[in-house]
Design an enzyme around this catalytic site. Structure first.
Site, mmCIF file in Angstrom:
data_model
loop_
_atom_site.group_PDB
_atom_site.id
_atom_site.type_symbol
_atom_site.label_atom_id
_atom_site.label_comp_id
_atom_site.label_asym_id
_atom_site.label_seq_id
_atom_site.Cartn_x
_atom_site.Cartn_y
_atom_site.Cartn_z
ATOM 1 C CE LYS A 57 -4.237 1.702 0.330
ATOM 2 N NZ LYS A 57 -5.433 1.246 -0.376
ATOM 3 C CB SER A 94 -3.716 -1.242 -2.931
ATOM 4 O OG SER A 94 -4.355 -2.408 -3.414
#
Length: 366
Positions: free
Chosen positions: A159, A228
């Site tokens: 992330k 992500s």
């Protein structure tokens, strides 16, 4: 210490009752949870607040039922991917490091490591500096997991930050440029740059790509990356999942790639790679309830063709192509494993072959 891996469904945007139930049942303690990877029901875009709500709910349970200091709980990697388009079910896979009976088997078993990178500045996104910072985080997470050989890594979830108008203006105020001034476009770029950082760390590509290759040279990719990005952080939060001989526990992970959006055989290949014996023409019933979860990255094929047929998602001005492809691949994967609670994430540039994406599977070998 062995790894316990369980999947729980989110019955509402900020529902962490599944996590709480596992802790109360004694499957693992709150203090043993080391990472969470989940899907939330928001729009999957820059302003998807459902990721923040889910993150807070899960951390609140760990603070309520555990003894770790608040600061330590805040450092637990929780990677939330927004968007459950189509039939996808909001859910989370929880990883815990648990004490158990000594296991002296030499069989590969699940190992998980995590790390936080150096600060990724707005001007780093989409550029070699970010590739290098992500790569260092991957190496740290491998070491934390006890994984020495990159071949034993089957799934890397990151992330990373994306660009917002505030961070774009911050970079400008300090005399720097940014790779794009479109926040949504920066999501793809951040994910792709992270994918290249993973590929570099694991030796899947020879060196750090030049800036002009990032987002453009699609021959460069990682077969185990799932990246992500969001507004929640300014570092690369990295979870490395692989196998270590003698680690103990019941679980093992494997990986493959989906060559395109219809390649359900890629899902079965990942399950076989994890150690589950499936027939050549596999069906969902052959899995026998042994699949913990499957993790997939996907993208609309940039050629706008799928097995020779014309596709129109990239031309749709009403519904973003991310939502088209996530729903479509979610349906394919869910049908392959007979479960709609699967992790399917978009913006897969430099993550698997162009038009396809990596797929990883965790199985319970008993």
């Amino acid at each position: 210490m062995a790894i316990e891996a369980r999947k729980v469904v989110l019955e509402s945007v900020a529902d962490a009752s599944g996590l709480k139930s596992l802790i109360e049942q004694g499957v693992f303690s709150a203090d043993e949870v080391i990472a969470v990877v989940g899907k939330t029901e928001g729009n999957g875009g820059v302003n998807d607040f459902t990721r923040i709500l889910a993150d807070r709910a899960f951390r609140d349970v760990l603070m309520e039922l555990g003894t770790r200091p608040v600061a330590e709980v805040k450092e637990i990697p929780m990677v939330w991917s927004g968007g459950t388009d189509g039939i996808l079910t909001p859910h989370a896979t929880v990883f815990a490091r648990v004490a158990g009976e000594p296991n002296h088997s030499d069989e590969p078993r699940l190992a998980v490591g995590y790390a936080m990178s150096e600060i990724i500045f707005p001007e780093d996104i989409g550029r070699p500096a970010m590739v290098q910072k992500v790569a260092e985080g991957v190496k740290q997470a491998m070491k934390e997991a006890g994984i020495d050989d990159p071949a034993d890594v089957h799934y890397v979830q990151t992330k990373t930050p994306l660009l917002t108008m505030d961070t774009i203006n911050d970079a400008k105020s300090r005399g720097h440029t940014v790779v794009t001034e479109d926040p949504l476009d920066s999501m793809n770029i951040s994910n792709g740059t992270s994918g290249l950082g993973i590929a570099y760390a694991l030796g899947e590509i020879a060196g750090v790509p030049a800036e002009e290759q990032i987002g453009h040279d699609l021959s460069l990719y990682s077969s185990v990356a799932s990246c992500s990005s969001g507004v929640e952080l300014n570092q690369a939060q990295t979870v490395v999942v692989g196998n270590v001989r003698g680690a103990g526990g019941r679980y093992r992970i494997g990986h493959s790639v989906m060559k395109d959006a219809l390649d359900f055989e890629g899902v079965y290949e990942a399950i076989r790679s994890a150690g589950l014996d499936l027939p050549e023409r596999a069906r969902p019933s052959d899995i026998g309830g042994r699949l913990v979860n499957v993790f997939v990255k996907c993208e609309a094929d940039p050629t706008a063709r799928l097995r020779g047929r014309r596709q129109v998602a990239l031309d749709d001005s009403d519904v973003h192509h991310h939502r088209h492809i996530k729903a479509a691949v979610g349906g394919v994967v869910a049908a392959a494993v007979d479960d709609a609670a699967v992790f399917v994430s978009v913006a897969a540039i430099h993550q698997g072959p162009s038009g396809g994406g990596p797929v990883a599977a965790i199985v319970d070998l008993g």
